[in-house]
Motif scaffolding. Structure first.
Motif, PDB file in Angstrom:
ATOM      1  N   SER A   6       0.832  -0.866   2.571  1.00 32.89           N
ATOM      2  CA  SER A   6      -0.222  -0.200   2.983  1.00 32.89           C
ATOM      3  C   SER A   6       0.218   1.372   2.622  1.00 32.89           C
ATOM      4  O   SER A   6       1.228   1.703   3.037  1.00 32.89           O
ATOM      5  CB  SER A   6      -0.376  -0.249   4.574  1.00 32.89           C
ATOM      6  N   ILE A   7      -0.715   2.111   1.938  1.00 33.24           N
ATOM      7  CA  ILE A   7      -0.269   3.333   1.528  1.00 33.24           C
ATOM      8  C   ILE A   7      -1.452   4.423   2.190  1.00 33.24           C
ATOM      9  O   ILE A   7      -2.510   3.925   2.423  1.00 33.24           O
ATOM     10  CB  ILE A   7      -0.286   3.713   0.113  1.00 33.24           C
ATOM     11  N   ARG A   8      -1.122   5.468   2.224  1.00 33.65           N
ATOM     12  CA  ARG A   8      -2.076   6.484   2.765  1.00 33.65           C
ATOM     13  C   ARG A   8      -1.986   7.503   1.654  1.00 33.65           C
ATOM     14  O   ARG A   8      -1.210   8.161   1.198  1.00 33.65           O
ATOM     15  CB  ARG A   8      -1.643   7.135   4.072  1.00 33.65           C
ATOM     16  N   THR A  74     -10.659  12.999   3.905  1.00 27.13           N
ATOM     17  CA  THR A  74      -9.347  13.724   3.688  1.00 27.13           C
ATOM     18  C   THR A  74      -8.381  12.692   3.110  1.00 27.13           C
ATOM     19  O   THR A  74      -7.553  13.275   2.501  1.00 27.13           O
ATOM     20  CB  THR A  74      -8.732  14.421   4.963  1.00 27.13           C
ATOM     21  N   GLY A  75      -8.766  11.558   2.906  1.00 32.00           N
ATOM     22  CA  GLY A  75      -7.952  10.559   2.358  1.00 32.00           C
ATOM     23  C   GLY A  75      -8.484   9.123   2.557  1.00 32.00           C
ATOM     24  O   GLY A  75      -9.670   9.011   2.803  1.00 32.00           O
ATOM     25  N   TYR A  76      -7.524   8.295   2.048  1.00 31.52           N
ATOM     26  CA  TYR A  76      -7.769   6.781   2.132  1.00 31.52           C
ATOM     27  C   TYR A  76      -6.642   5.897   2.389  1.00 31.52           C
ATOM     28  O   TYR A  76      -5.509   6.551   2.049  1.00 31.52           O
ATOM     29  CB  TYR A  76      -8.427   6.227   0.662  1.00 31.52           C
ATOM     30  N   ILE A  77      -6.910   4.775   3.162  1.00 28.65           N
ATOM     31  CA  ILE A  77      -5.579   3.933   3.278  1.00 28.65           C
ATOM     32  C   ILE A  77      -5.874   2.649   2.570  1.00 28.65           C
ATOM     33  O   ILE A  77      -7.192   2.456   2.356  1.00 28.65           O
ATOM     34  CB  ILE A  77      -5.592   3.538   4.820  1.00 28.65           C
ATOM     35  N   VAL A  78      -5.071   2.265   1.752  1.00 29.70           N
ATOM     36  CA  VAL A  78      -5.151   1.208   0.762  1.00 29.70           C
ATOM     37  C   VAL A  78      -4.161   0.056   1.274  1.00 29.70           C
ATOM     38  O   VAL A  78      -2.665   0.241   1.273  1.00 29.70           O
ATOM     39  CB  VAL A  78      -4.796   1.565  -0.647  1.00 29.70           C
ATOM     40  N   GLU A  79      -4.662  -0.969   1.573  1.00 25.72           N
ATOM     41  CA  GLU A  79      -3.965  -2.169   1.843  1.00 25.72           C
ATOM     42  C   GLU A  79      -4.034  -3.261   1.047  1.00 25.72           C
ATOM     43  O   GLU A  79      -5.174  -3.753   0.722  1.00 25.72           O
ATOM     44  CB  GLU A  79      -4.093  -2.471   3.404  1.00 25.72           C
ATOM     45  N   ALA A 104      -1.661   0.435  -6.101  1.00 25.16           N
ATOM     46  CA  ALA A 104      -2.737   0.606  -4.801  1.00 25.16           C
ATOM     47  C   ALA A 104      -3.055   1.830  -5.149  1.00 25.16           C
ATOM     48  O   ALA A 104      -4.425   1.998  -5.100  1.00 25.16           O
ATOM     49  CB  ALA A 104      -1.886   0.631  -3.527  1.00 25.16           C
ATOM     50  N   VAL A 105      -2.408   2.888  -5.966  1.00 30.79           N
ATOM     51  CA  VAL A 105      -3.278   3.976  -6.490  1.00 30.79           C
ATOM     52  C   VAL A 105      -4.105   3.992  -7.487  1.00 30.79           C
ATOM     53  O   VAL A 105      -5.271   4.388  -7.441  1.00 30.79           O
ATOM     54  CB  VAL A 105      -2.183   5.103  -6.769  1.00 30.79           C
ATOM     55  N   LEU A 106      -3.851   3.168  -8.358  1.00 38.35           N
ATOM     56  CA  LEU A 106      -4.755   2.688  -9.505  1.00 38.35           C
ATOM     57  C   LEU A 106      -6.085   2.111  -8.960  1.00 38.35           C
ATOM     58  O   LEU A 106      -7.248   2.292  -9.458  1.00 38.35           O
ATOM     59  CB  LEU A 106      -4.102   1.729 -10.573  1.00 38.35           C
ATOM     60  N   PHE A 107      -5.699   1.021  -8.088  1.00 36.13           N
ATOM     61  CA  PHE A 107      -6.921   0.402  -7.419  1.00 36.13           C
ATOM     62  C   PHE A 107      -7.999   1.452  -6.669  1.00 36.13           C
ATOM     63  O   PHE A 107      -9.154   1.174  -6.796  1.00 36.13           O
ATOM     64  CB  PHE A 107      -6.322  -0.725  -6.484  1.00 36.13           C
ATOM     65  N   LEU A 108      -7.348   2.086  -5.828  1.00 37.94           N
ATOM     66  CA  LEU A 108      -8.114   3.205  -5.238  1.00 37.94           C
ATOM     67  C   LEU A 108      -8.915   3.908  -6.284  1.00 37.94           C
ATOM     68  O   LEU A 108     -10.223   4.196  -6.086  1.00 37.94           O
ATOM     69  CB  LEU A 108      -7.084   4.293  -4.384  1.00 37.94           C
ATOM     70  N   LYS A 109      -8.191   4.443  -7.305  1.00 40.22           N
ATOM     71  CA  LYS A 109      -8.967   5.438  -8.247  1.00 40.22           C
ATOM     72  C   LYS A 109     -10.058   4.639  -8.915  1.00 40.22           C
ATOM     73  O   LYS A 109     -11.082   5.088  -9.186  1.00 40.22           O
ATOM     74  CB  LYS A 109      -7.955   5.904  -9.291  1.00 40.22           C
ATOM     75  N   LEU A 110      -9.821   3.249  -9.248  1.00 45.16           N
ATOM     76  CA  LEU A 110     -10.850   2.493  -9.804  1.00 45.16           C
ATOM     77  C   LEU A 110     -12.074   2.235  -8.945  1.00 45.16           C
ATOM     78  O   LEU A 110     -13.143   2.266  -9.199  1.00 45.16           O
ATOM     79  CB  LEU A 110     -10.222   0.998 -10.322  1.00 45.16           C
TER      80      LEU A 110
END
Length: 185
Positions: A6-8, A74-79, A104-110
């Motif tokens: 899990s990242i913020r 202001t952001g996203y949490i990716v799990e 996880a960052v790549l998945f968020l950007k996509l």
């Protein structure tokens, strides 16, 4: 190896213009009173299919405002369970925590790009904006038998409990022993 992560991702310092802010995906649930005033506004997460297979990961927006003010993402949490979302099985994948966070960052950007965010914004989302919130580590050992695996798992749990109980918590009995109960350590 890392399993679930899990990242913020904090995008609050990116100087996002109004057009880019409006393009950021945001689902939320609001609770209002009888006068229509917003009492509470909670984020609603997205269940997203991995671009590599049929596994899913989750994205939850972080926002400021909403209490009768303009909402700003202001952001996203990716799990995500990265082995499942990449190769499908953690036995086949020995990814490090940093690598899992990068995925996880790549998945968020996509996800953001597929939902209308311009690359002028998503290109600025880097690992410098990431905080790793939680990670589940996976250790694969050949124990020889199911019973031996259960014993090792129990020993690992007791050891972790002993380490975590180094500073007693009120109402919780601290652990004083680690082992199989026959030896005192």
């Amino acid at each position: 190896m890392s399993d679930s992560i899990s990242i913020r991702v904090d995008i609050s310092g990116l100087n996002i213009n109004n057009e880019q802010q409006e393009a950021l995906p945001l689902k939320r649930k609001t609770v209002t009173n009888q006068f229509g005033e917003i009492l509470r506004s909670d984020p609603v997460g997205y269940k997203v299919q991995s671009p590599l297979n049929k596994a899913h990961y989750y994205i939850e927006p972080i926002f400021d405002g909403g209490m009768n003010r303009r909402v700003v993402v202001t952001g996203y949490i990716v799990e995500a369970n990265m082995p499942a979302c990449t190769v499908g099985n953690n036995v086949l994948n020995q990814n490090l925590v940093w690598t899992a966070a990068k995925f996880a960052v790549l998945f968020l950007k996509l996800f953001l790009q597929r939902n209308g965010c311009p690359s002028s914004l998503t290109d600025r989302i880097t690992m410098d904006l990431v905080t790793i919130e939680e990670v589940t580590l996976t250790f694969l050992f050949d124990c020889g038998s199911h019973a031996a695996a259960l014993d090792l798992n129990d020993e690992f749990y007791r050891h972790g409990d002993a380490v975590l109980n180094a500073h007693p918590v009120a109402g919780k009995q601290p652990v004083f022993r680690v082992g199989n109960g026959k030896d005192s350590t």
